[in-house]
Design a protein around this motif. Structure first.
Motif, PDB file in Angstrom:
ATOM      1  N   ASN A 104       0.815  -1.220   0.000  1.00  0.00           N
ATOM      2  CA  ASN A 104       0.000   0.000   0.000  1.00  0.00           C
ATOM      3  C   ASN A 104       0.851   1.274   0.000  1.00  0.00           C
ATOM      4  N   ASP A 106       2.776   2.824   2.013  1.00  0.00           N
ATOM      5  CA  ASP A 106       2.704   3.810   3.103  1.00  0.00           C
ATOM      6  C   ASP A 106       4.039   3.943   3.835  1.00  0.00           C
ATOM      7  N   PRO A 208      -0.472   7.790  11.821  1.00  0.00           N
ATOM      8  CA  PRO A 208      -1.156   7.117  10.724  1.00  0.00           C
ATOM      9  C   PRO A 208      -1.288   5.593  10.880  1.00  0.00           C
ATOM     10  N   GLU A 209      -0.580   4.998  11.863  1.00  0.00           N
ATOM     11  CA  GLU A 209      -0.579   3.523  11.867  1.00  0.00           C
ATOM     12  C   GLU A 209      -1.907   2.941  12.353  1.00  0.00           C
TER      13      GLU A 209
END
Ligand code: CU
Length: 234
Positions: A104, A106, A208-209
Motif C-alpha cells: 500500500n 505507506d 497514521p498507523e
C-alpha cells in the motif's frame, strides 16, 4: 490492554495469516540437509521499519525440537513487550522482507505484508507456556525490553504441525517434521515485533498507523516487525 481479547483473537489472526499464504504448488525436491541431525543455526538480526534495533539469535535444532534458543536484542522500543516468532512457509522466500512488499506504499511493512518473504508463524518464542502459533500475539508472555534490550533463552520447544504453511493437502498443513527439516535447512526467519514509531514511549493507536491488521484491540505499533534475521548454519 484487554488481555483476554488479545488471547482470544490470536487464533483468528493466525487463520488470517494462513489465508494469505500462497496457493499450494508442486512438491519440490527434498534438500540434502533434511536429516534428523542436530544443527546449530545463527541469525544476524537487522532492523525493519527504521527501528534502529539489532541483535543475534542462536538455535540448536535436533529432531523435531529446538533444544535451545537464545535471542539477544537491543535498540528496541524500551520497556515494552515484543512478540517474537520463527516464521516459515513452503512458498515463502524464506528471507527478510524489503519495502518492495510495502503493497500500500505507506512506507512501513506490516506483519502481513512481510508474509511472502518470511511466511506464517510456526513457533512463538515466548517466555512461558505453549509455543505454537496460537500464542503468537499473547503479548503477556513475550519478553519485555529493559531499556530496549533483552536476552531471551528457552529450551526444548517442540515443532508442531502448522496449517497454512503451504504444503499440499487440506489447509496446507506442514507436519512438525517437515517444518523442523526446513528450519534446519536455513529457511526459518526470526522476527521481533513492536515498534514505537512516534517515540512517545508506548504502543498507541495514533495515526497514521492506527490499529493492527492482526488484532483491532492492539495498536499496529505493537505488531509491526522491528527486526528480522534468517536462521542459517554457518
Ligand atoms: Cu512474527
Amino acid at each position: 490492554m484487554n488481555r483476554k481479547s488479545v488471547v482470544a483473537l490470536g487464533a483468528s489472526a493466525v487463520a488470517l495469516i494462513a489465508a494469505t499464504t500462497l496457493a499450494v504448488g508442486p512438491a519440490q525436491a527434498h534438500d540434502s540437509n533434511s536429516e534428523e541431525k542436530t544443527v546449530t543455526l545463527t541469525a544476524k538480526l537487522r532492523q525493519l521499519n527504521g527501528s534502529g534495533a539489532s541483535g543475534t539469535a542462536t538455535a540448536v535444532v535436533s529432531g523435531q525440537k529446538i533444544k535451545h534458543i537464545e535471542v539477544h536484542a537491543k535498540g528496541l522500543t524500551p520497556d515494552a513487550p515484543h512478540a517474537q516468532h520463527i516464521h516459515y512457509g513452503k512458498q515463502a522466500e524464506n528471507e527478510c522482507p524489503t519495502l518492495k512488499l510495502d503493497t500500500n506504499k505507506d512506507g512501513r511493512l506490516t506483519t502481513l505484508e512481510g508474509v511472502p518473504a518470511y511466511g506464517p508463524v510456526v513457533v512463538s518464542l515466548n517466555t512461558t507456556g505453549e509455543t505454537t502459533p496460537a500464542s503468537f500475539l499473547d503479548v503477556t508472555r513475550f519478553p519485555v525490553s529493559k531499556d530496549g534490550k533483552y536476552n531471551y533463552s528457552r529450551n526444548n520447544i517442540n515443532f508442531t504441525d502448522v496449517a497454512g504453511t503451504g504444503y499440499p493437502g487440506a489447509g496446507g498443513t506442514g507436519t512438525a517434521k517437515q517444518i523442523a527439516d526446513a528450519i534446519r535447512d536455513g529457511k526459518g526467519v526470526l522476527v521481533i515485533h513492536g515498534q514505537d514509531y512516534d517515540g512517545n514511549g508506548k504502543y498507541n493507536f495514533s495515526n497514521p498507523e492506527g490499529a493492527s491488521e492482526l488484532n483491532p484491540n492492539l495498536p499496529a505499533e505493537a505488531t509491526d516487525p522491528a527486526v528480522c534475521g534468517v536462521l542459517e548454519e554457518h
